[in-house]
Design a protein around this motif. Structure first.
Motif, mmCIF file in Angstrom:
data_model
loop_
_atom_site.group_PDB
_atom_site.id
_atom_site.type_symbol
_atom_site.label_atom_id
_atom_site.label_comp_id
_atom_site.label_asym_id
_atom_site.label_seq_id
_atom_site.Cartn_x
_atom_site.Cartn_y
_atom_site.Cartn_z
ATOM 1 N N ARG A 1 0.825 -1.212 0.000
ATOM 2 C CA ARG A 1 0.000 0.000 0.000
ATOM 3 C C ARG A 1 0.857 1.258 0.000
ATOM 4 O O ARG A 1 0.570 2.212 -0.704
ATOM 5 C CB ARG A 1 -0.928 0.017 1.215
ATOM 6 C CG ARG A 1 -2.092 -0.892 1.082
ATOM 7 C CD ARG A 1 -3.024 -0.719 2.252
ATOM 8 N NE ARG A 1 -4.169 -1.595 2.121
ATOM 9 C CZ ARG A 1 -5.130 -1.686 3.013
ATOM 10 N NH1 ARG A 1 -5.077 -0.962 4.115
ATOM 11 N NH2 ARG A 1 -6.142 -2.503 2.830
ATOM 12 N N THR A 2 1.897 1.258 0.819
ATOM 13 C CA THR A 2 2.742 2.454 0.879
ATOM 14 C C THR A 2 3.534 2.640 -0.405
ATOM 15 O O THR A 2 3.751 3.771 -0.833
ATOM 16 C CB THR A 2 3.697 2.407 2.086
ATOM 17 O OG1 THR A 2 4.469 1.221 2.041
ATOM 18 C CG2 THR A 2 2.930 2.476 3.388
ATOM 19 N N SER A 3 3.947 1.544 -1.030
ATOM 20 C CA SER A 3 4.671 1.684 -2.302
ATOM 21 C C SER A 3 3.731 2.171 -3.406
ATOM 22 O O SER A 3 4.123 2.968 -4.258
ATOM 23 C CB SER A 3 5.357 0.384 -2.697
ATOM 24 O OG SER A 3 4.419 -0.611 -2.984
ATOM 25 N N ARG A 4 2.474 1.723 -3.396
ATOM 26 C CA ARG A 4 1.492 2.221 -4.380
ATOM 27 C C ARG A 4 1.202 3.694 -4.126
ATOM 28 O O ARG A 4 1.088 4.466 -5.067
ATOM 29 C CB ARG A 4 0.190 1.410 -4.269
ATOM 30 C CG ARG A 4 0.186 0.185 -5.116
ATOM 31 C CD ARG A 4 -1.201 -0.384 -5.213
ATOM 32 N NE ARG A 4 -1.158 -1.701 -4.600
ATOM 33 C CZ ARG A 4 -2.082 -2.237 -3.849
ATOM 34 N NH1 ARG A 4 -3.191 -1.596 -3.597
ATOM 35 N NH2 ARG A 4 -1.925 -3.427 -3.322
ATOM 36 N N ALA A 5 1.076 4.069 -2.862
ATOM 37 C CA ALA A 5 0.792 5.460 -2.526
ATOM 38 C C ALA A 5 1.960 6.351 -2.949
ATOM 39 O O ALA A 5 1.757 7.451 -3.464
ATOM 40 C CB ALA A 5 0.516 5.617 -1.046
ATOM 41 N N ALA A 6 3.172 5.887 -2.758
ATOM 42 C CA ALA A 6 4.353 6.658 -3.150
ATOM 43 C C ALA A 6 4.414 6.785 -4.668
ATOM 44 O O ALA A 6 4.763 7.847 -5.197
ATOM 45 C CB ALA A 6 5.615 5.997 -2.624
#
Length: 86
Positions: free
Chosen positions: A76-81
């Protein structure tokens, strides 16, 4: 002999084998002298070994759940970034 532990009939052979391995590592004889005291102590040690196995199994399950949640969070954090940088 050996004395039954609670729910003995429901235990898997692999679980019983693990318990026997723990008892062997502790130097507990497979067939202690059959006195009331030694049988009571033997039952207590078997119950403690079973508790240890159950707790180990629960800990492994929780570790797997934690790893899964960490991986999900990382995705999720990599997609958000990626979304914020484009």
């Amino acid at each position: 002999f050996p004395p039954n532990i609670e729910g003995h009939a429901k235990l898997k052979k692999s679980t019983l084998k693990q318990m026997d391995e723990i008892l062997s590592e502790l130097g507990v004889p497979k067939e202690p002298i059959p006195t009331k005291r030694s049988c009571d102590l033997f039952d207590g040690v078997r119950k403690d070994a079973m508790t240890l196995l159950i707790l180990q199994k629960m800990a492994l399950k929780k570790e797997a759940e934690l790893a899964e949640k960490k991986a999900k969070l990382e995705r999720r954090t990599s997609r958000a970034a990626t979304t914020t940088t484009t």
